[in-house]
Design an enzyme around this catalytic site. Structure first.
Site: not given
Ligand SMILES: Cc1cc2nc3c(=O)[nH]c(=O)nc-3n(C[C@H](O)[C@H](O)[C@H](O)COP(=O)(O)OP(=O)(O)OC[C@H]3O[C@@H](n4cnc5c(N)ncnc54)[C@H](O)[C@@H]3O)c2cc1C
Length: 396
Positions: A79, A207, A299, A303, A391
Site C-alpha cells: 500500500h 481512517y 491500534p 504499530k 506510518y
Molecule cells: C485483539 C487485538 C487486536 C489487535 N489488532 C492490532 C492491529 O490491528 N494492528 C497492530 O499493529 N497490532 C494489533 N494488535 C497488537 C498486536 O497483535 C501485538 O502487538 C502483537 O501480537 C505482539 O506480539 P507479541 O509476540 O509481542 O505478543 P503476543 O502476540 O501477545 O504473543 C505472546 C505469546 O505469549 C504467550 N504467553 C503468554 N503468557 C505465557 C506464559 N506464561 N508462558 C508461555 N507463553 C505465554 C501467549 O499465549 C502468546 O502466544 C492487536 C492486539 C490484540 C490483542
C-alpha cells in the site's frame, strides 16, 4: 514439536510463541544460536487469533531475513498510501510520493503461520501448552525457567531469557517491583471489529473521523475485509448485530465508500479496549522484555506488531554480537535503544488516536482543535510527510 529434543539446556530460552518469540527464535537459529520456545497455548489457538495486518518495511525485511517471507512476498499487498476522512469526505496521504516508502498488508495470522513453518523446518522445538511458568535467577549468571509440560515438571537452564509472552505473560512481573516503572493511558472507548468474507470497500485503508465516532476500513486480502467502529467500553458484541454494524459503518465513512460497501455475514466479531502502556526498563539482568510484554499501543497507528519486530531486531543483534564477537555492548544498551523507538511509536499511536476519535470529555474548543489539525493535515505537505514517515515506520 520434536519430542526427542533436549529441553534441559539452551542458549536462549524464549517465553511466548507469538510473533515476537517466533521471529526472535528464527533470527537466532539462523545465526547459529540455540533456542527453545515455550508457549502457554496450543498452536491452533495461537493461529486463530485475529489481530494486526499492516507491516512496516522493516518488519517485512526481518521476516525475509528469518526465512519466512516467501508467502508474504507472494500474497501480501503493497500500500503506497492511505485515506483519511473527515465528516464523510476523504483525502489521500501518498506515502510513496512523500517518503519513498510503503507498507505491506499481510495478516498477523498468516505471518505467524509462516514463522511456525520456518521453525518446524529448523527442527528446533516450540513446547506448547506449558503451565506454571516461573523465571528463576534472572539477575545471576545462571538463569533458568521452571514449567510444567505434558504433566511433568521441567527445568530449562539457559544463558539468557527472552520474555516474549505478551501483555499478560509472566516475564514483566518477574522484574522486582521497585525497579520497574510503568506508564499508562487507558482510553474511554473500544474498537468493535468484524472480519467479513467480502471484497474490501477501498484499495487502501480508510481512517474516518466522524461526529458519531471513529471508523476504520481495513482488509486482509481481496476477499476478506476487516472493519472497525469506535464504541463505548460498556458495549458488548451481542448488542451489535451485523446489520447494526454495517448501518453504523456507512454513517461514518465517506459517502462514495458507503454506497459501494459490500456487506455480508461476519465471521468474527470482537471488542478490544484501547490502551497505551510502557514498562521500563526492558532488561533485568539476563531477562529481556520484547514486544507486548513491555508495551502496548492503541491500534490506530498499526504499530503493535511492528514494534514487537523492532524489539526483536535490537535483541537479535545484541545476542548475536555476544555469541559471535564476545561483545556485550548491544545487551547492555538493549533497553535504552529499544525504548527510544518504542516511545516514538507510542507518541504516534497516541497522536492518531487523539486526532481521529471522539472523547466523552471533549469540549467545543477541543473539537475545534481536532478539526483544525485535520484541516492542516489535508492542506500541508509537511504535515502529511510527518504522518507518512511515522506510518511507514521509523528506521531501526
Ligand atoms: C485483539 C487485538 C487486536 C489487535 N489488532 C492490532 C492491529 O490491528 N494492528 C497492530 O499493529 N497490532 C494489533 N494488535 C497488537 C498486536 O497483535 C501485538 O502487538 C502483537 O501480537 C505482539 O506480539 P507479541 O509476540 O509481542 O505478543 P503476543 O502476540 O501477545 O504473543 C505472546 C505469546 O505469549 C504467550 N504467553 C503468554 N503468557 C505465557 C506464559 N506464561 N508462558 C508461555 N507463553 C505465554 C501467549 O499465549 C502468546 O502466544 C492487536 C492486539 C490484540 C490483542
Amino acid at each position: 514439536m520434536n519430542g526427542s529434543t533436549d529441553i534441559r539446556r539452551t542458549q536462549v530460552a524464549i517465553i511466548g510463541g507469538g510473533p515476537a518469540g517466533l521471529l526472535l527464535g528464527q533470527l537466532l537459529e539462523r545465526g547459529g544460536v540455540d533456542t527453545v520456545i515455550i508457549e502457554r497455548r496450543s498452536r491452533e489457538y495461537v493461529l486463530s487469533r485475529i489481530r494486526a495486518g499492516v507491516l512496516e518495511a522493516g518488519t517485512v525485511g526481518l521476516l525475509r531475513e528469518a526465512g519466512a517471507g516467501e508467502r508474504m512476498d507472494r500474497e501480501g499487498f503493497e500500500h503506497e498510501g492511505t485515506y483519511l476522512a473527515v465528516a464523510n469526505r476523504g483525502f489521500r496521504i501518498d506515502f510513496k510520493r512523500l517518503t519513498g516508502g510503503s507498507v505491506t498488508v499481510y495478516g498477523q495470522t498468516e505471518l505467524t503461520r509462516d514463522l511456525y513453518e520456518a521453525r518446524d523446518a529448523s527442527g528446533r522445538p516450540v513446547l506448547h501448552e506449558v503451565e506454571q511458568v516461573r523465571i528463576h535467577d534472572a539477575d545471576s549468571a545462571s538463569p533458568w525457567i521452571g514449567f510444567n509440560y505434558q504433566g511433568r515438571q521441567q527445568r530449562l537452564d539457559c544463558d539468557y531469557i527472552a520474555g516474549c509472552d505478551g501483555f499478560h505473560g509472566v516475564s514483566r512481573g518477574s522484574i522486582p517491583a521497585e525497579l520497574l516503572r510503568e506508564f499508562e493511558r487507558v482510553y474511554p472507548f473500544g474498537w468493535l471489529g468484524i472480519l467479513s468474507p467480502t471484497p474490501p470497500v477501498s484499495d487502501e485503508l480508510i481512517y474516518a473521523s466522524h461526529e458519531r465516532g471513529f471508523a476504520l476500513c481495513s482488509m486482509r486480502n481481496p476477499r476478506l475485509s476487516r472493519y472497525y467502529l469506535q464504541v463505548p467500553l460498556q458495549d458488548s458484541v451481542e448488542q451489535w448485530s451485523d446489520r447494526a454494524f454495517w448501518d453504523e459503518l456507512r454513517r461514518r465513512i465517506p459517502h462514495a465508500a458507503a454506497e459501494s460497501l459490500v456487506t455480508g455475514e461476519s465471521i468474527e466479531k470482537s471488542i478490544a479496549p484501547l490502551r497505551s502502556y510502557v514498562a521500563e526498563p526492558m532488561r533485568w539482568g539476563r531477562l529481556f522484555l520484547c514486544g507486548d510484554a513491555a508495551h502496548i499501543v492503541p491500534p490506530t497507528g498499526a504499530k503493535g506488531l511492528n514494534l514487537a519486530a523492532s524489539d526483536v531486531y535490537y535483541l537479535s543483534r545484541a545476542l548475536l554480537q555476544h555469541y559471535r564477537e564476545n561483545d556485550d555492548h548491544g545487551i547492555e544498551t538493549y533497553s535504552e535503544t529499544a525504548l527510544a523507538r518504542v516511545w516514538k511509536a507510542e507518541r504516534f499511536s497516541w497522536y492518531m488516536t487523539r486526532l481521529l476519535h471522539r472523547f466523552p470529555e471533549q469540549s467545543e474548543f477541543d473539537l475545534r482543535m481536532q478539526e483544525a489539525e485535520l484541516n492542516y493535515l489535508e492542506s500541508s505537505a509537511a504535515a502529511q510527510t510527518a504522518l507518512a514517515e511515522n506510518y511507514i515506520g521509523l528506521p531501526f
